[in-house]
Design a protein around this motif. Structure first.
Motif, PDB file in Angstrom:
ATOM      1  N   ASP A  93     -22.144  13.048  -5.893  1.00  0.00           N
ATOM      2  CA  ASP A  93     -22.774  13.444  -4.632  1.00  0.00           C
ATOM      3  C   ASP A  93     -21.807  14.171  -3.700  1.00  0.00           C
ATOM      4  OD1 ASP A  93     -21.111  11.409  -3.871  1.00  0.00           O
ATOM      5  OD2 ASP A  93     -22.672  10.108  -3.056  1.00  0.00           O
ATOM      6  N   GLY A  94     -20.575  14.394  -4.142  1.00  0.00           N
ATOM      7  CA  GLY A  94     -19.606  15.139  -3.349  1.00  0.00           C
ATOM      8  C   GLY A  94     -19.023  14.383  -2.179  1.00  0.00           C
ATOM      9  N   SER A  95     -19.203  13.061  -2.116  1.00  0.00           N
ATOM     10  CA  SER A  95     -18.776  12.301  -0.942  1.00  0.00           C
ATOM     11  C   SER A  95     -17.337  11.812  -1.023  1.00  0.00           C
ATOM     12  CB  SER A  95     -19.696  11.097  -0.741  1.00  0.00           C
ATOM     13  OG  SER A  95     -19.626  10.220  -1.860  1.00  0.00           O
ATOM     14  N   HIS A  96     -16.833  11.556  -2.222  1.00  0.00           N
ATOM     15  CA  HIS A  96     -15.508  10.955  -2.384  1.00  0.00           C
ATOM     16  C   HIS A  96     -14.722  11.655  -3.487  1.00  0.00           C
ATOM     17  CE1 HIS A  96     -17.632   7.640  -0.326  1.00  0.00           C
ATOM     18  NE2 HIS A  96     -16.432   7.211   0.049  1.00  0.00           N
ATOM     19  N   ILE A  97     -13.423  11.506  -3.384  1.00  0.00           N
ATOM     20  CA  ILE A  97     -12.499  11.860  -4.459  1.00  0.00           C
ATOM     21  C   ILE A  97     -11.816  10.571  -4.902  1.00  0.00           C
ATOM     22  CG2 ILE A  97     -10.310  12.990  -5.028  1.00  0.00           C
ATOM     23  CD1 ILE A  97     -12.459  15.008  -4.966  1.00  0.00           C
ATOM     24  N   ALA A  98     -11.881  10.283  -6.193  1.00  0.00           N
ATOM     25  CA  ALA A  98     -11.157   9.141  -6.749  1.00  0.00           C
ATOM     26  C   ALA A  98      -9.935   9.669  -7.500  1.00  0.00           C
ATOM     27  CB  ALA A  98     -12.048   8.343  -7.689  1.00  0.00           C
ATOM     28  N   TYR A  99      -8.846   8.922  -7.429  1.00  0.00           N
ATOM     29  CA  TYR A  99      -7.651   9.326  -8.159  1.00  0.00           C
ATOM     30  C   TYR A  99      -6.773   8.111  -8.433  1.00  0.00           C
ATOM     31  CZ  TYR A  99      -5.188   9.193  -3.633  1.00  0.00           C
ATOM     32  OH  TYR A  99      -4.655   8.805  -2.429  1.00  0.00           O
ATOM     33  N   ARG A 100      -5.918   8.284  -9.403  1.00  0.00           N
ATOM     34  CA  ARG A 100      -4.973   7.239  -9.788  1.00  0.00           C
ATOM     35  C   ARG A 100      -3.634   7.520  -9.124  1.00  0.00           C
ATOM     36  NH1 ARG A 100      -3.671   6.725 -16.084  1.00  0.00           N
ATOM     37  NH2 ARG A 100      -3.514   8.938 -15.651  1.00  0.00           N
ATOM     38  N   GLN A 101      -2.956   6.459  -8.676  1.00  0.00           N
ATOM     39  CA  GLN A 101      -1.691   6.581  -7.946  1.00  0.00           C
ATOM     40  C   GLN A 101      -0.691   5.595  -8.528  1.00  0.00           C
ATOM     41  OE1 GLN A 101      -0.686   8.351  -4.970  1.00  0.00           O
ATOM     42  NE2 GLN A 101       1.295   7.463  -5.460  1.00  0.00           N
ATOM     43  N   TRP A 102       0.511   6.062  -8.834  1.00  0.00           N
ATOM     44  CA  TRP A 102       1.532   5.132  -9.307  1.00  0.00           C
ATOM     45  C   TRP A 102       1.773   4.056  -8.252  1.00  0.00           C
ATOM     46  CZ3 TRP A 102       6.065   8.132 -12.051  1.00  0.00           C
ATOM     47  CH2 TRP A 102       5.577   8.676 -13.235  1.00  0.00           C
ATOM     48  N   ALA A 103       1.893   2.825  -8.704  1.00  0.00           N
ATOM     49  CA  ALA A 103       2.083   1.706  -7.793  1.00  0.00           C
ATOM     50  C   ALA A 103       3.494   1.711  -7.215  1.00  0.00           C
ATOM     51  CB  ALA A 103       1.820   0.390  -8.528  1.00  0.00           C
ATOM     52  N   SER A 104       3.660   1.004  -6.102  1.00  0.00           N
ATOM     53  CA  SER A 104       4.972   0.961  -5.448  1.00  0.00           C
ATOM     54  C   SER A 104       6.031   0.326  -6.340  1.00  0.00           C
ATOM     55  CB  SER A 104       4.868   0.184  -4.129  1.00  0.00           C
ATOM     56  OG  SER A 104       4.449  -1.150  -4.365  1.00  0.00           O
ATOM     57  N   ILE A 105       5.631  -0.633  -7.199  1.00  0.00           N
ATOM     58  CA  ILE A 105       6.624  -1.242  -8.091  1.00  0.00           C
ATOM     59  C   ILE A 105       7.105  -0.236  -9.130  1.00  0.00           C
ATOM     60  CG2 ILE A 105       5.899  -3.640  -7.790  1.00  0.00           C
ATOM     61  CD1 ILE A 105       4.207  -3.376 -10.290  1.00  0.00           C
ATOM     62  N   THR A 106       6.268   0.732  -9.477  1.00  0.00           N
ATOM     63  CA  THR A 106       6.706   1.807 -10.366  1.00  0.00           C
ATOM     64  C   THR A 106       7.728   2.695  -9.664  1.00  0.00           C
ATOM     65  OG1 THR A 106       4.554   1.792 -11.459  1.00  0.00           O
ATOM     66  CG2 THR A 106       5.938   3.720 -11.798  1.00  0.00           C
ATOM     67  N   LEU A 107       7.441   3.025  -8.415  1.00  0.00           N
ATOM     68  CA  LEU A 107       8.376   3.859  -7.652  1.00  0.00           C
ATOM     69  C   LEU A 107       9.688   3.120  -7.410  1.00  0.00           C
ATOM     70  CD1 LEU A 107       5.965   5.467  -5.042  1.00  0.00           C
ATOM     71  CD2 LEU A 107       6.407   6.079  -7.422  1.00  0.00           C
ATOM     72  N   ASP A 108       9.621   1.802  -7.210  1.00  0.00           N
ATOM     73  CA  ASP A 108      10.843   1.012  -7.051  1.00  0.00           C
ATOM     74  C   ASP A 108      11.686   1.064  -8.322  1.00  0.00           C
ATOM     75  OD1 ASP A 108      10.083   0.354  -4.503  1.00  0.00           O
ATOM     76  OD2 ASP A 108       9.248  -1.597  -5.042  1.00  0.00           O
ATOM     77  N   ALA A 109      11.010   0.993  -9.480  1.00  0.00           N
ATOM     78  CA  ALA A 109      11.736   1.052 -10.747  1.00  0.00           C
ATOM     79  C   ALA A 109      12.409   2.409 -10.917  1.00  0.00           C
ATOM     80  CB  ALA A 109      10.786   0.770 -11.908  1.00  0.00           C
ATOM     81  N   ILE A 110      11.724   3.472 -10.503  1.00  0.00           N
ATOM     82  CA  ILE A 110      12.313   4.814 -10.575  1.00  0.00           C
ATOM     83  C   ILE A 110      13.524   4.909  -9.646  1.00  0.00           C
ATOM     84  CG2 ILE A 110      11.907   7.251 -10.087  1.00  0.00           C
ATOM     85  CD1 ILE A 110       8.989   6.781 -10.885  1.00  0.00           C
ATOM     86  N   ALA A 111      13.364   4.388  -8.420  1.00  0.00           N
ATOM     87  CA  ALA A 111      14.450   4.456  -7.447  1.00  0.00           C
ATOM     88  C   ALA A 111      15.674   3.672  -7.897  1.00  0.00           C
ATOM     89  CB  ALA A 111      13.962   3.946  -6.092  1.00  0.00           C
ATOM     90  N   SER A 112      15.457   2.614  -8.688  1.00  0.00           N
ATOM     91  CA  SER A 112      16.589   1.797  -9.150  1.00  0.00           C
ATOM     92  C   SER A 112      17.269   2.387 -10.376  1.00  0.00           C
ATOM     93  CB  SER A 112      16.104   0.379  -9.465  1.00  0.00           C
ATOM     94  OG  SER A 112      15.207   0.383 -10.570  1.00  0.00           O
ATOM     95  N   GLY A 113      16.766   3.540 -10.855  1.00  0.00           N
ATOM     96  CA  GLY A 113      17.403   4.201 -11.985  1.00  0.00           C
ATOM     97  C   GLY A 113      16.911   3.764 -13.338  1.00  0.00           C
ATOM     98  N   GLN A 114      15.763   3.069 -13.393  1.00  0.00           N
ATOM     99  CA  GLN A 114      15.229   2.628 -14.674  1.00  0.00           C
ATOM    100  C   GLN A 114      14.777   3.833 -15.497  1.00  0.00           C
ATOM    101  OE1 GLN A 114      15.264  -0.339 -15.883  1.00  0.00           O
ATOM    102  NE2 GLN A 114      15.542  -1.716 -14.155  1.00  0.00           N
ATOM    103  N   ASP A 115      14.980   3.745 -16.808  1.00  0.00           N
ATOM    104  CA  ASP A 115      14.537   4.790 -17.725  1.00  0.00           C
ATOM    105  C   ASP A 115      13.102   4.466 -18.128  1.00  0.00           C
ATOM    106  OD1 ASP A 115      14.306   6.845 -19.481  1.00  0.00           O
ATOM    107  OD2 ASP A 115      15.494   5.916 -21.073  1.00  0.00           O
ATOM    108  N   LEU A 116      12.142   5.047 -17.412  1.00  0.00           N
ATOM    109  CA  LEU A 116      10.735   4.722 -17.643  1.00  0.00           C
ATOM    110  C   LEU A 116      10.152   5.625 -18.717  1.00  0.00           C
ATOM    111  CD1 LEU A 116       9.404   4.152 -14.026  1.00  0.00           C
ATOM    112  CD2 LEU A 116      10.490   2.548 -15.589  1.00  0.00           C
ATOM    113  N   ARG A 117       9.420   5.020 -19.635  1.00  0.00           N
ATOM    114  CA  ARG A 117       8.725   5.768 -20.673  1.00  0.00           C
ATOM    115  C   ARG A 117       7.359   5.145 -20.902  1.00  0.00           C
ATOM    116  NH1 ARG A 117      13.515   6.312 -25.288  1.00  0.00           N
ATOM    117  NH2 ARG A 117      15.081   7.314 -23.949  1.00  0.00           N
TER     118      ARG A 117
END
Length: 782
Positions: A226-250
């Protein structure tokens, strides 16, 4: 002493007092009115004593919206000190101006502070712009072909940060609008695109780009019907924390599902991480990995797949439905039987929802399930090979209900879940807008690329369907170009590139604009002598019958015989003679399994067969008989009686298990099979998908222990027990004859020894299984 010198001394004494603590009054006033400190990295004011917001701030809970604080503005021609404080004295009208050199004063024994004049000049030669809702430094830089740093400096900002709607802001001149003129329906609906990991909205009316999200880790936008909303997926904050800590994510990462309301602009999280969520930390993972969602036909519900950690197990992939009205989430299918991808990881499925059900595609082996909204399975189909595109389609008459699949050969197949039948599509599917005019087609597959046409002309777009969108009226189309130009809008044969939609090395992602409909074209074709398709087979080569076709064999090209033998889907045959063109079909003489005859290689514009080349196994083989191997970490592997995917099971080989190769390889359909033994289990296992690994540790004998099994110390003397391998701290040694529980392993240490994590006397630690001279432990028998 001059007035200026008196002022300087007074200021310096104030600095000295502040540096020494400022007395009790200073402490009291600090509690009542916190000092604002400008962060040297983020440029955002933070109250002293408070914690500055991290760039990877916590994900808001479901339904929670987040507001942002605007950046501070430094007035022009401000004199600052190296402790960020400014002199409060302003020269009177009769005073001479202060000297241009940097004044200094010395106090003994205190350190000499330095005052530096750092004038900031507003770029008044630029265009004065009034900040609007949704404006950010990033999108203004993008729209004016400049950089964030230039805008910060030109407006005397302390650093990057959010802008305040209504504030004056100087920008370089905006480029002239290059947007096409669209119909009225398009003016009220933005084209939403994924750029640099964030969602942006482009207005056809103003040709403006507006940044919607600012995380850098969003996924493709999905527009509600109906054109009312956009849904999307977003990486969680714990994922971003893992990236910031230098984890090798795969592989797969914890993610949330968010909704953006186009009318209000509000963004809410409808599926967040659980309480106490953890990922890639020292503790056991506690998180949820989610697939991209799909909308229900009426736009009131969303569906997605979830993989619940810590148990990285195929049986924990579940199907979830969210209701926008009740704001409730329901698990409609607790277990999806998915095929593991390479390295033992799980590939989350692709989803599509129609009035006839929710289609779930296993992207690894091509299996398609269709479920009702309550989770009841309606239909299942296993496609021969991976599926490139899965969409719900309508036929020419407008009836909904057929699921269309496009495979790597460029062949479309239709699944009718109501009738339970499978039919080929004889013409390329068309994506149409509100006017039902077929404007976009997938013409075929060229290697890894899709071939698209618009109004009958091949265009510079080779991506997936989610990187192309129709505007609401169906008259214009946007897509991501195959070059570095970014996003292009097509209308009436003209193509216009939307400025600033391409970044070097980072192509735009998905697009969302209007709700198009995939339609099955009319496949009625009058007989004729002209064959529309070029030959694909060759004499003295082999071919195979494509899925969805059962082909009758005729005595001659074009002959009809109701009692003729047929070749089933997947049948391999030898090509003897041909082709001959009869009534628009290419006929070939073939032989297969002691039968033969002539078959039609196409029906209208759809091939019924394709060339066949037997799969070849890799050389050299991964193992030799007697070698040690290991199953990759991940879901268990099936063990079978024979080297055949259809033979009976003898057991399972858990991920991480070390095994001994007894026989093989047996090459079956391009896959090497190995007969192995592991901890009393025996059977054949397939090598496909990088699930098996050669395992060698130079200073140790072949491993014999297994995770989860008890073991006994068989060494004549006590063995060393470490908190961490190999020198993580000594634990009490383990005497001969002692029992231990094997927790995990093995791991080959830098010392060349094979290490296992075990539990002894309620203590976890690490031990060596063997040395060059013999084994120190063995599995407990009986």
């Amino acid at each position: 002493m001059s007035k200026l010198r008196i002022v300087l001394v007074a200021v310096l004494m104030g600095v000295f007092l502040v540096a020494c603590g400022g007395g009790d009054d200073a402490d009291d006033s600090a509690e009542e009115s916190p000092t604002v400190i400008v962060s040297p990295t983020a440029g955002t004011p933070v109250a002293e004593g408070a914690v500055a917001e991290s760039p990877t701030a916590a994900t808001p809970a479901a339904g929670e919206a987040v507001t942002e604080t605007p950046p501070p503005v430094i007035p022009p021609d401000t004199i600052t000190t190296d402790d960020t404080r400014t002199p409060s004295h302003t020269p009177g009208p009769t005073e001479p101006p202060p000297p241009t050199h940097t004044p200094t004063a010395t106090f003994t024994p205190t350190q000499t502070p330095t005052f530096t004049a750092t004038p900031c000049a507003l770029r008044t030669d630029w265009t004065l712009y009034i900040v609007r809702d949704g404006d950010t430094l990033s999108n203004l830089a993008r729209r004016t072909n400049t950089t964030i740093d230039a805008l910060v400096g030109g407006n005397c900002l302390a650093g990057p940060g959010p802008l305040i709607p209504g504030q004056d802001f100087y920008v370089p001149e905006f480029p002239a609008s290059a947007g096409p003129v669209l119909d009225e329906a398009a003016l009220d609906t933005p084209l939403v695109m994924l750029l640099d990991g964030d969602l942006w909205a482009w207005s056809a009316n103003s040709a403006d780009l507006t940044q919607i999200t600012q995380s850098g880790y969003a996924s493709r936008p999905l527009l509600a019907p109906d054109g009312s909303h956009i849904a999307y997926r977003q990486w969680a904050s714990i994922t971003l924390d893992a990236i910031a800590s230098g984890q090798d994510l795969r592989g797969l990462y914890p993610s949330d599902i968010r909704l953006w309301a186009l009318d209000s602009g509000a963004i809410v999280t409808i599926a967040a991480q659980p309480d106490g969520a953890r990922f890639m930390s020292e503790d056991v993972d506690n998180a949820v990995i989610r697939s991209a969602p799909a909308w229900s036909p009426d736009g009131t519900q969303l569906v997605w797949a979830e993989l619940v950690l810590p148990a990285y197990n195929l049986h924990q992939v579940q199907l979830v439905v969210y209701d926008l009205d009740s704001e409730e989430t329901t698990v409609i299918m607790p277990q999806l039987d998915l095929t593991p991808s390479g390295f033992g990881q799980v590939a989350l499925p692709a989803l599509a929802w129609d009035t006839n059900g929710i289609a779930v595609l296993d992207t690894v082996d091509g299996t398609v399930w269709i479920f009702a909204s309550d989770g009841e399975r309606v239909f299942v189909h296993t496609h021969q090979g991976p599926v490139r595109v899965m969409v719900w389609a309508a036929d020419v008459a407008g009836a909904q209900g057929a699921l269309a699949l496009l495979d790597a050969t460029g062949t479309w197949t239709l699944l009718d879940p109501v009738a339970g039948t499978m039919l080929p599509v004889l013409e390329p599917l068309a994506l149409t807008g509100a006017e039902d005019a077929a404007v976009v087609r997938i013409e075929g597959v060229d290697g890894e690329r899709l071939v698209w046409s618009v109004a009958g002309e091949i265009v510079d777009f080779t991506g997936e369907p989610d990187a192309l969108a129709l505007e609401p009226g169906g008259e214009s189309i946007a897509w991501v170009t195959g070059s570095e130009d970014g996003v292009v809008v097509w209308q009436d044969g003209d193509q216009v590139i939307i400025p600033n939609t391409a970044a070097p090395g980072d192509q735009p992602g998905g697009l969302a604009w209007g709700a198009g409909t995939w339609r099955v074209p009319d496949t009625t074709a009058a007989p004729g002598d002209e064959c529309p398709l070029p030959p694909r087979l060759a004499v003295d080569a082999q071919g195979i019958v494509l899925p969805a076709f059962e082909l009758p064999l005729a005595e001659s090209a074009g002959a009809a015989d109701p009692d003729a033998e047929t070749l089933p889907p997947g049948q391999v045959f030898d090509v003897v003679d041909g082709p001959e063109c009869v009534d628009g079909a290419l006929w070939w003489e073939v032989s297969a399994d002691e039968t033969g005859g002539w078959l039609a290689a196409n029906q209208a514009r759809a091939y019924t067969v394709q060339p066949y080349a037997p799969a070849v196994c890799e050389e050299p083989p991964l193992f030799v008989v007697g070698q040690t191997g290991r199953a990759a970490i991940g879901p268990p592997l099936p063990l079978r009686i024979d080297p055949d995917p259809t033979s009976a099971l003898t057991g399972q080989l858990p991920g991480g298990t070390v095994f001994s190769v007894q026989d093989g390889p047996a090459c079956v359909d391009g896959v090497d099979w190995w007969q192995i033994t592991a901890g009393g289990q025996f059977g054949w296992v397939a090598e496909s998908g990088y699930r098996l690994q050669a395992f060698q540790c130079p200073a140790s004998l072949p491993p014999r222990l297994m995770p989860g099994a008890p073991a006994v110390v068989i060494a004549e003397e006590e063995i060393a027990f470490f908190l961490g391998r190999p020198n993580g701290g000594d634990l009490p040694a383990i005497p001969p004859g002692s029992l231990v529980s094997v927790l995990s392993g093995p791991q080959c240490g830098s010392d060349g020894y094979l290490w296992w994590e075990v539990q002894y006397d309620d203590l976890p630690g690490w031990v060596i299984e063997s040395t060059e001279d013999g084994y120190l432990l063995e599995l407990l028998q009986g």
